[in-house]
Design an enzyme around this catalytic site. Structure first.
Site, short mmCIF file in Angstrom:
data_model
loop_
_atom_site.label_atom_id
_atom_site.label_comp_id
_atom_site.label_asym_id
_atom_site.label_seq_id
_atom_site.Cartn_x
_atom_site.Cartn_y
_atom_site.Cartn_z
N HIS A 1 4.79 1.51 -100.38
CA HIS A 1 4.41 0.09 -100.34
C HIS A 1 3.06 -0.20 -100.97
O HIS A 1 2.57 -1.32 -100.90
CB HIS A 1 4.42 -0.40 -98.89
N GLY B 1 -5.52 -9.07 -92.44
CA GLY B 1 -4.08 -9.33 -92.42
C GLY B 1 -3.62 -10.07 -93.67
O GLY B 1 -2.57 -9.78 -94.23
N ARG C 1 -7.15 -13.20 -98.29
CA ARG C 1 -8.49 -12.93 -97.75
C ARG C 1 -9.03 -11.61 -98.27
O ARG C 1 -10.24 -11.44 -98.44
CB ARG C 1 -8.50 -12.98 -96.22
N ARG D 1 4.84 -6.30 -103.16
CA ARG D 1 5.21 -7.33 -102.17
C ARG D 1 4.12 -8.37 -101.96
O ARG D 1 4.05 -9.01 -100.91
CB ARG D 1 5.55 -6.69 -100.81
N ARG E 1 -10.49 -3.10 -89.53
CA ARG E 1 -9.72 -4.33 -89.60
C ARG E 1 -10.69 -5.50 -89.56
O ARG E 1 -11.64 -5.52 -88.75
CB ARG E 1 -8.74 -4.40 -88.42
N ILE E 2 -10.51 -6.47 -90.44
CA ILE E 2 -11.26 -7.72 -90.37
C ILE E 2 -10.23 -8.83 -90.22
O ILE E 2 -9.29 -8.91 -90.99
CB ILE E 2 -12.17 -7.94 -91.61
N GLY E 3 -10.38 -9.63 -89.18
CA GLY E 3 -9.35 -10.65 -88.95
C GLY E 3 -9.80 -11.68 -87.95
O GLY E 3 -10.95 -11.67 -87.49
N SER E 4 -8.89 -12.56 -87.62
CA SER E 4 -9.21 -13.63 -86.69
C SER E 4 -8.63 -13.30 -85.31
O SER E 4 -7.75 -12.45 -85.18
CB SER E 4 -8.66 -14.96 -87.20
N GLU F 1 5.15 -16.92 -74.93
CA GLU F 1 5.99 -17.55 -73.89
C GLU F 1 5.73 -16.90 -72.54
O GLU F 1 6.57 -16.97 -71.66
CB GLU F 1 7.48 -17.41 -74.26
N GLU G 1 -5.23 -10.91 -80.60
CA GLU G 1 -4.84 -10.86 -82.02
C GLU G 1 -3.55 -10.05 -82.06
O GLU G 1 -2.89 -9.92 -81.03
CB GLU G 1 -5.97 -10.30 -82.92
N MET G 2 -3.16 -9.51 -83.21
CA MET G 2 -1.82 -8.93 -83.28
C MET G 2 -1.74 -7.55 -83.94
O MET G 2 -0.65 -7.12 -84.31
CB MET G 2 -0.88 -9.91 -84.00
N GLU G 3 -2.86 -6.85 -84.11
CA GLU G 3 -2.82 -5.62 -84.90
C GLU G 3 -3.60 -4.41 -84.36
O GLU G 3 -3.24 -3.26 -84.62
CB GLU G 3 -3.35 -5.91 -86.34
N SER H 1 -11.27 -17.68 -84.20
CA SER H 1 -10.83 -18.84 -84.99
C SER H 1 -10.28 -19.94 -84.10
O SER H 1 -10.16 -21.08 -84.53
CB SER H 1 -9.75 -18.40 -85.99
N ASP H 2 -9.92 -19.60 -82.86
CA ASP H 2 -9.40 -20.61 -81.95
C ASP H 2 -9.65 -20.17 -80.50
O ASP H 2 -9.95 -19.00 -80.27
CB ASP H 2 -7.90 -20.86 -82.20
N ARG I 1 -13.95 -21.50 -91.22
CA ARG I 1 -13.34 -20.17 -91.18
C ARG I 1 -13.96 -19.29 -92.26
O ARG I 1 -14.38 -18.17 -92.00
CB ARG I 1 -11.85 -20.26 -91.49
N1 HPA Z 1 -2.78 -15.37 -80.89
C1 HPA Z 1 -2.48 -14.28 -81.59
N2 HPA Z 1 -3.18 -13.94 -82.67
C2 HPA Z 1 -4.21 -14.72 -83.05
C3 HPA Z 1 -4.54 -15.86 -82.36
C4 HPA Z 1 -3.80 -16.20 -81.21
O1 HPA Z 1 -4.07 -17.21 -80.54
N3 HPA Z 1 -5.59 -16.44 -82.99
C5 HPA Z 1 -5.88 -15.65 -84.04
N4 HPA Z 1 -5.05 -14.61 -84.08
#
Ligand code: HPA
Length: 239
Positions: A4, A20, A24, A43, A87-90, A162, A179-181, A203-204, A217
């Site tokens: 990949h 991610g 960016r 990809r 990793r650099i991310g939100s 959920e 976050e997710m990673e 970021s939130d 951001r």
């Molecule tokens: N959930 C999951 N991943 C994220 C979020 C979130 O609220 N904000 C930034 N990455």
């Protein structure tokens, strides 16, 4: 070349910044590195290699979520010999004292499951950051005067959650952000004996619903990239 990643052998640096978002990756490479060249477009998951203060650095997109990150991290380590991944991310803040634009340095990353769960089976493994990178990142954030927090985060499999009951338990147990990673990144780094750290920008906010607009951001993400680079090369004065 790997499955990949289209980069030639030697085109990926031992130190990789891993956002991610592939766009960016392009922005971070063009903004912070010298002598930048694109090394991957397979990809659309763009990767760039350049130098920072004379040190070779690659910035490679990982995609969203642990399943996607796992593909890139496995190939970076196994096929390109990468030794250090930041990793650099939100992230979304989960505690009242963690504000928008703050930087979160993920000491640990909890998860319901990771791609590695298939081999870890009944083991509740504790994915954690490399101490040297974490310490250097905290020092860099202090030196820069960036509001930052060090502690546990949650790596979720879903953005559209959920399970409010689970969020409540995570908040109750002091989790700083979601976050997710990171959990899979830390697990793969442990398995292969390389260094990893997640440097995240808020970021939130899950509790207030506040979120950064796109201009804010970009400005605050710059701080995170500088902290990650300073952590990777702590002997280099902040530039
Ligand atoms: N959930 C999951 N991943 C994220 C979020 C979130 O609220 N904000 C930034 N990455």
């Amino acid at each position: 070349m790997s499955l990949h990643i289209g980069a030639a052998e030697g085109d990926i640096a031992p130190t990789v910044l891993l956002p991610g978002d592939p766009l960016r990756a392009k922005w971070a490479a063009e903004t912070f590195l010298d002598d930048v060249r694109q090394v991957n477009a397979v990809r659309g998951m763009l990767g760039f290699t350049g130098t920072w203060a004379g040190h070779p650095v690659t910035v490679q997109g990982s995609g969203m979520g642990m399943a996607s990150l796992s593909i890139y991290v496995n190939e970076l380590i196994r096929d390109y010999g990468v030794k250090r991944i930041l990793r650099i991310g939100s992230c979304g803040a989960m505690q009242p004292h963690v504000g928008l634009r703050d930087v979160v340095l993920a000491q640990t990353a909890s998860a319901v499951s990771t791609p590695s769960a298939t081999i870890l089976r009944e083991l509740s493994f504790a994915p954690c950051a490399d101490w040297g990178l974490l310490r250097a990142a905290a020092r860099a954030a202090e030196t820069r005067g960036t509001r930052h927090h060090v502690g546990g985060i949650y790596s979720s499999d879903t953005f559209y959650d959920e399970r409010p009951d689970l969020t409540e338990q995570l908040i109750r147990h002091g989790t700083l952000a979601v976050e997710m990673e990171a959990a899979e990144l830390y697990t793969l780094a442990a398995r292969h004996g390389v260094q990893a750290l997640a440097v995240l920008t808020v970021s939130d906010h899950l509790q207030t619903g506040a979120a950064l607009d796109s201009g804010a951001r970009e400005r605050s993400f710059g701080d995170m990239v500088q902290i990650a680079l300073s952590a990777a090369f702590p002997e280099t004065p902040d530039i």
